[in-house]
Motif scaffolding. Sequence first.
Motif, mmCIF file in Angstrom:
data_model
loop_
_atom_site.group_PDB
_atom_site.id
_atom_site.type_symbol
_atom_site.label_atom_id
_atom_site.label_comp_id
_atom_site.label_asym_id
_atom_site.label_seq_id
_atom_site.Cartn_x
_atom_site.Cartn_y
_atom_site.Cartn_z
ATOM 1 N N ILE A 68 70.406 60.806 3.068
ATOM 2 C CA ILE A 68 70.879 59.929 1.993
ATOM 3 C C ILE A 68 71.235 60.735 0.750
ATOM 4 C CG2 ILE A 68 70.120 58.143 0.366
ATOM 5 C CD1 ILE A 68 68.620 56.823 2.673
ATOM 6 N N VAL A 69 70.355 61.654 0.373
ATOM 7 C CA VAL A 69 70.604 62.459 -0.823
ATOM 8 C C VAL A 69 71.839 63.326 -0.644
ATOM 9 C CG1 VAL A 69 69.656 64.219 -2.365
ATOM 10 C CG2 VAL A 69 68.166 62.433 -1.455
ATOM 11 N N TRP A 70 71.987 63.913 0.539
ATOM 12 C CA TRP A 70 73.156 64.764 0.780
ATOM 13 C C TRP A 70 74.440 63.941 0.759
ATOM 14 C CZ3 TRP A 70 74.355 69.532 0.173
ATOM 15 C CH2 TRP A 70 75.535 70.043 0.728
ATOM 16 N N ALA A 71 74.408 62.761 1.343
ATOM 17 C CA ALA A 71 75.597 61.899 1.332
ATOM 18 C C ALA A 71 75.981 61.526 -0.099
ATOM 19 C CB ALA A 71 75.339 60.644 2.155
ATOM 20 N N ALA A 72 74.985 61.269 -0.945
ATOM 21 C CA ALA A 72 75.279 60.957 -2.348
ATOM 22 C C ALA A 72 75.956 62.131 -3.030
ATOM 23 C CB ALA A 72 73.987 60.592 -3.081
ATOM 24 N N ARG A 73 75.472 63.333 -2.757
ATOM 25 C CA ARG A 73 76.083 64.506 -3.377
ATOM 26 C C ARG A 73 77.520 64.693 -2.905
ATOM 27 N NH1 ARG A 73 76.926 70.028 -3.019
ATOM 28 N NH2 ARG A 73 76.544 71.155 -4.980
ATOM 29 N N GLU A 74 77.766 64.400 -1.631
ATOM 30 C CA GLU A 74 79.110 64.545 -1.089
ATOM 31 C C GLU A 74 80.083 63.513 -1.647
ATOM 32 O OE1 GLU A 74 80.065 66.942 2.035
ATOM 33 O OE2 GLU A 74 78.990 67.705 0.262
ATOM 34 N N LYS A 75 79.580 62.302 -1.930
ATOM 35 C CA LYS A 75 80.453 61.202 -2.333
ATOM 36 C C LYS A 75 80.661 61.094 -3.836
ATOM 37 C CE LYS A 75 79.495 58.287 1.712
ATOM 38 N NZ LYS A 75 79.019 56.979 2.194
ATOM 39 N N LEU A 76 79.670 61.491 -4.616
ATOM 40 C CA LEU A 76 79.762 61.285 -6.062
ATOM 41 C C LEU A 76 80.607 62.360 -6.732
ATOM 42 C CD1 LEU A 76 76.099 60.323 -7.037
ATOM 43 C CD2 LEU A 76 78.113 58.848 -7.174
ATOM 44 N N PRO A 77 81.373 61.984 -7.766
ATOM 45 C CA PRO A 77 81.979 63.015 -8.618
ATOM 46 C C PRO A 77 80.881 63.891 -9.213
ATOM 47 C CG PRO A 77 82.831 60.821 -9.151
ATOM 48 C CD PRO A 77 81.672 60.614 -8.224
ATOM 49 N N ARG A 78 81.162 65.152 -9.440
ATOM 50 C CA ARG A 78 80.133 66.074 -9.932
ATOM 51 C C ARG A 78 79.499 65.564 -11.227
ATOM 52 N NH1 ARG A 78 78.697 71.492 -9.210
ATOM 53 N NH2 ARG A 78 76.797 71.806 -10.426
ATOM 54 N N SER A 79 80.286 64.972 -12.102
ATOM 55 C CA SER A 79 79.746 64.505 -13.381
ATOM 56 C C SER A 79 78.710 63.404 -13.180
ATOM 57 C CB SER A 79 80.874 64.003 -14.293
ATOM 58 O OG SER A 79 81.561 62.914 -13.687
ATOM 59 N N VAL A 80 78.970 62.490 -12.240
ATOM 60 C CA VAL A 80 78.036 61.394 -11.987
ATOM 61 C C VAL A 80 76.813 61.909 -11.232
ATOM 62 C CG1 VAL A 80 77.751 59.111 -10.945
ATOM 63 C CG2 VAL A 80 79.926 59.733 -12.006
ATOM 64 N N LEU A 122 77.009 65.834 -21.636
ATOM 65 C CA LEU A 122 77.891 66.169 -22.755
ATOM 66 C C LEU A 122 78.977 67.146 -22.307
ATOM 67 C CD1 LEU A 122 75.158 66.581 -25.509
ATOM 68 C CD2 LEU A 122 76.878 64.774 -25.389
ATOM 69 N N MET A 123 78.608 68.071 -21.443
ATOM 70 C CA MET A 123 79.590 69.037 -20.948
ATOM 71 C C MET A 123 80.630 68.390 -20.043
ATOM 72 S SD MET A 123 77.091 72.258 -20.111
ATOM 73 C CE MET A 123 76.324 73.220 -21.430
ATOM 74 N N SER A 124 80.178 67.439 -19.205
ATOM 75 C CA SER A 124 81.103 66.799 -18.257
ATOM 76 C C SER A 124 81.838 65.616 -18.873
ATOM 77 C CB SER A 124 80.338 66.311 -17.025
ATOM 78 O OG SER A 124 79.502 65.203 -17.361
ATOM 79 N N GLN A 125 81.336 65.121 -20.013
ATOM 80 C CA GLN A 125 81.900 63.957 -20.700
ATOM 81 C C GLN A 125 81.886 62.701 -19.832
ATOM 82 O OE1 GLN A 125 85.788 65.286 -22.143
ATOM 83 N NE2 GLN A 125 84.841 66.200 -23.937
ATOM 84 N N VAL A 126 80.864 62.570 -18.998
ATOM 85 C CA VAL A 126 80.733 61.368 -18.180
ATOM 86 C C VAL A 126 80.522 60.157 -19.079
ATOM 87 C CG1 VAL A 126 78.213 61.643 -17.899
ATOM 88 C CG2 VAL A 126 79.539 60.402 -16.181
ATOM 89 N N GLN A 127 81.119 59.043 -18.709
ATOM 90 C CA GLN A 127 81.015 57.821 -19.504
ATOM 91 C C GLN A 127 79.887 56.952 -18.958
ATOM 92 O OE1 GLN A 127 82.891 57.290 -22.351
ATOM 93 N NE2 GLN A 127 83.461 59.408 -21.897
ATOM 94 N N THR A 128 78.808 56.858 -19.719
ATOM 95 C CA THR A 128 77.637 56.095 -19.293
ATOM 96 C C THR A 128 77.424 54.890 -20.202
ATOM 97 O OG1 THR A 128 76.122 57.403 -20.660
ATOM 98 C CG2 THR A 128 76.573 58.190 -18.429
ATOM 99 N N ALA A 129 76.571 53.971 -19.731
ATOM 100 C CA ALA A 129 76.379 52.711 -20.459
ATOM 101 C C ALA A 129 75.775 52.911 -21.839
ATOM 102 C CB ALA A 129 75.487 51.781 -19.627
#
Length: 379
Positions: free
Chosen positions: A10-22, A169-176
């Motif tokens: 499960i953890v590996w699949a999440a890493r494969e599917k998510l954008p690096r920033s998320v 901050l480095m990736s500028q991911v947009q969070t809630a």
Amino acid sequence: MSEFPTLQDIVWAAREKLPRSVWDFVTFGTETETSLRRNRRSLDSLAFVPRVMRDVSEVQPDTCLLGINLRIPVMLAPVGSIALLDPAGAVAAARTAQSFGTVQIVSGFAAPDYATVARECPGPLIYALHPRAEQPFLNELVDGVVAAGYRAIAFVSEAAYYSRRERDLMSQVQTAGKRARSYGSYLAQQRSEGSDGKSPSKEGLLGTMATWEMLQRVKERSGLPVVLKGVTCAADARLAVEHGVDVIYVSNHGGRALDHARGTAQVLPEIVDAAGGKADVIIDGGFVRGTDVLKAVSLGAKAVCMGRMQSWALAAGGPDGLMRMLELLEEEIIIGMGLLGVNRLSELDPSYVEKVEPVVMPHPLSAFPVVMERIAAER
């Protein structure tokens, strides 16, 4: 889901599917990430002391919190940016939790809003309230949560300031919860507007003004049980009991608030002792395995809340992935209980664990050696 035979899959699949920033947003923490790593280290510094020659043919891993039956002692922690992980957001997690037999704590920052989640998921829910000092707003929010049918309110105390999560901050991911201005600018404005003798503006600082009196107002107005999230020392645990808190939630915000805090498993025994049986205790902070859960229960926790594991599972496979994660945790917990020599969670106590030196360097992924090996092989 047969494609996920283990939690590591499960953890590996999440890493494969998510954008690096998320992925970084979900997995890591604040500044030096010391609190994050101490959470894991405090768990890895506990070894089991199993008992043998006992009939463990009737293991039952269920428990009860606030009158809510839990199939296993695991709840879903509040995740503010949960919509980054599944389009249905908090609804996906709440539905899955209820189908499995546990509870979602719905973040006040989650999408969709708490009323929509309650309409879509009629089972037991807990609302995570991020306090604001404006009394009319707070009253309206509390009244809305009560009207929506929530079973309890979790008062979030440990995240009054949104911390500097440098990877984000480095990736500028947009969070809630992301802020457009620095806290320094808000404080400077407040000082400037107060220099002329007028009341200084509290714009942007309303969430920093939580007090015990505010918690009591929430409890009295709602008439609901109150969970105090963010307790990490005995002194605050005693105050929580004095102020009528029903459940003490040990949390350092998953290492995403104050850096250089103690690991939550490290402080759990002193919190349980301070509560003195007058309030139940739950905990989060680095818990990702069934054995992690059993360590917490042995030290006196009623249940464990999981945020990262929940997030990875949703990212890996949506509601089906989250259901599979809960099923795997249940399997790990049942096996762990049997090998410890107990049939009921109530049989566990501190005699089943002892402090040892950890065998691996603490890391948010150190409970998943195969995942760590695959990441290392990519470099």
